[in-house]
Design an enzyme around this catalytic site. Structure first.
Site, mmCIF file in Angstrom:
data_model
loop_
_atom_site.group_PDB
_atom_site.id
_atom_site.type_symbol
_atom_site.label_atom_id
_atom_site.label_comp_id
_atom_site.label_asym_id
_atom_site.label_seq_id
_atom_site.Cartn_x
_atom_site.Cartn_y
_atom_site.Cartn_z
ATOM 1 N N SER A 195 37.019 42.132 42.150
ATOM 2 C CA SER A 195 36.373 43.089 42.097
ATOM 3 C C SER A 195 34.413 42.440 42.519
ATOM 4 O O SER A 195 34.297 42.387 43.773
ATOM 5 C CB SER A 195 36.528 43.474 40.581
ATOM 6 O OG SER A 195 35.882 44.973 39.993
ATOM 7 N N HIS A 226 44.565 47.488 41.062
ATOM 8 C CA HIS A 226 43.331 46.928 40.617
ATOM 9 C C HIS A 226 44.002 45.714 40.207
ATOM 10 O O HIS A 226 43.596 45.606 39.265
ATOM 11 C CB HIS A 226 41.913 47.341 39.944
ATOM 12 C CG HIS A 226 40.955 47.189 40.309
ATOM 13 N ND1 HIS A 226 40.394 46.477 41.246
ATOM 14 C CD2 HIS A 226 39.626 46.383 39.278
ATOM 15 C CE1 HIS A 226 38.888 46.440 41.301
ATOM 16 N NE2 HIS A 226 38.876 45.688 40.066
ATOM 17 N N GLU A 236 43.954 51.872 44.966
ATOM 18 C CA GLU A 236 42.653 51.836 44.739
ATOM 19 C C GLU A 236 41.542 52.573 45.105
ATOM 20 O O GLU A 236 41.585 52.497 46.570
ATOM 21 C CB GLU A 236 42.081 50.430 45.338
ATOM 22 C CG GLU A 236 43.759 48.742 44.123
ATOM 23 C CD GLU A 236 42.632 47.669 44.065
ATOM 24 O OE1 GLU A 236 41.711 47.298 43.651
ATOM 25 O OE2 GLU A 236 43.100 46.789 44.540
#
Length: 295
Positions: free
Chosen positions: A142, A266, A236
């Site tokens: 991320s 995610h 995502e």
């Protein structure tokens, strides 16, 4: 076809997520959520410090094998090595490397480029310990995935020895949040939304340019970087970030492997203990990265 477990995970996420409108409460809620993730209790988790940065070391690979420098997610405003230790350990095991994960400074208390500075400092400290760059992999998920790419760009700019490879899971690498999948994948993504990411970006940038190449490394010159592996799910809103990384790295002549996993959400790797695709992605990453570690 996605596993049945995935549907259960998505339903649970849609039932309630972490709200960062109050950053302190959001941080506490995220840590509480991550506390439910298992960590391999057969490993040692040791706290220490490198270059003035708090780090967590995990013996996820043989001593002397090298190191995986792992940069956790959390939109630059939350997350910790404590919360992510289970995921970090599993990735280290897949690579066969001990893990070193910094608790880099978070925004808004320490805005951009504090996180990049901390990552570079810890990498230099690993070199100073005598670990060859050819035996180091930098990885992250991320925001930590975007930070992985930004760190590689900064290392190259500073003329430092580059690691064997970079590994990015569901990276957030465009803080303008302008990729088309922010909208086209919004209905499919159960955990992220554009408004929340823009809030994290605002806190991290503190008025600085969101297009800066170390804040949004999709805008950097990606030539001369080590081989890159990018894994992202098709469900995502950050899918577009990964596609941009692959396009621009490939255009610059950098070896890049982009894996788009159908229906995955995610950082689905976090659910390796219950989601078959999570374990499969970790195994695939291990195969790619081990092949690039120098002797």
């Amino acid at each position: 076809m996605a596993s049945e477990v995935l549907a259960e995970l998505v339903a649970a996420m849609r039932a309630g997520g972490v709200d960062f409108s109050d950053i302190q409460k959001g941080r506490a809620d995220l840590e509480a959520l991550l506390a439910g993730m298992p960590a391999d209790e057969g490993l040692a988790y040791e706290r220490g410090e490198l270059a003035g940065v708090p780090v967590l070391r995990i013996n996820s690979g043989p001593s002397g094998a090298g190191a995986m420098l792992y940069l956790h997610g959390g939109a630059y405003i939350a997350g910790s090595t404590q919360g992510y230790r289970g995921l970090i350990a599993e990735i280290g095991k897949a690579l066969g490397l001990p893990a070193v994960a910094p608790d880099y400074r978070l925004a808004p208390e320490a805005p951009f480029p504090a996180a990049v500075e901390d990552a570079v400092a810890v990498y230099q400290a690993l070199l100073d310990e005598g670990i060859p760059a050819s035996r180091i992999v930098i990885a992250g998920d991320s925001a930590g995935g975007g930070l992985t790419l930004a760190t590689l760009v900064k290392l190259r700019a500073e003329g430092m020895p580059l690691p064997a490879a970079g590994f990015m899971i569901s990276p957030w690498a465009d803080l303008t949040c302008s990729v088309a999948t922010m909208e086209s994948k919004a209905a499919e993504d159960p955990s992220l939304d554009r408004a929340g990411l823009l809030g994290g970006a605002a806190a991290y940038l503190a008025g600085q340019d969101p297009a800066h190449p170390l804040a949004s490394p999709v805008n950097a010159d990606l030539a001369g970087l080590p081989p890159l592996l990018v894994q992202v799910g098709s469900a995502e809103i950050l899918l577009g970030d990964s596609m941009l990384i692959a396009e621009r790295a490939g255009h610059a002549g950098t070896h890049v492997q982009l894996e788009v996993w159908p229906d995955m959400i995610h950082v689905w790797h976090s659910f390796h203990f219950m989601l078959p695709e999570g374990r499969q992605a970790l195994d695939a990453a291990g195969t790619f990265l081990r092949a690039r570690l120098g002797a």
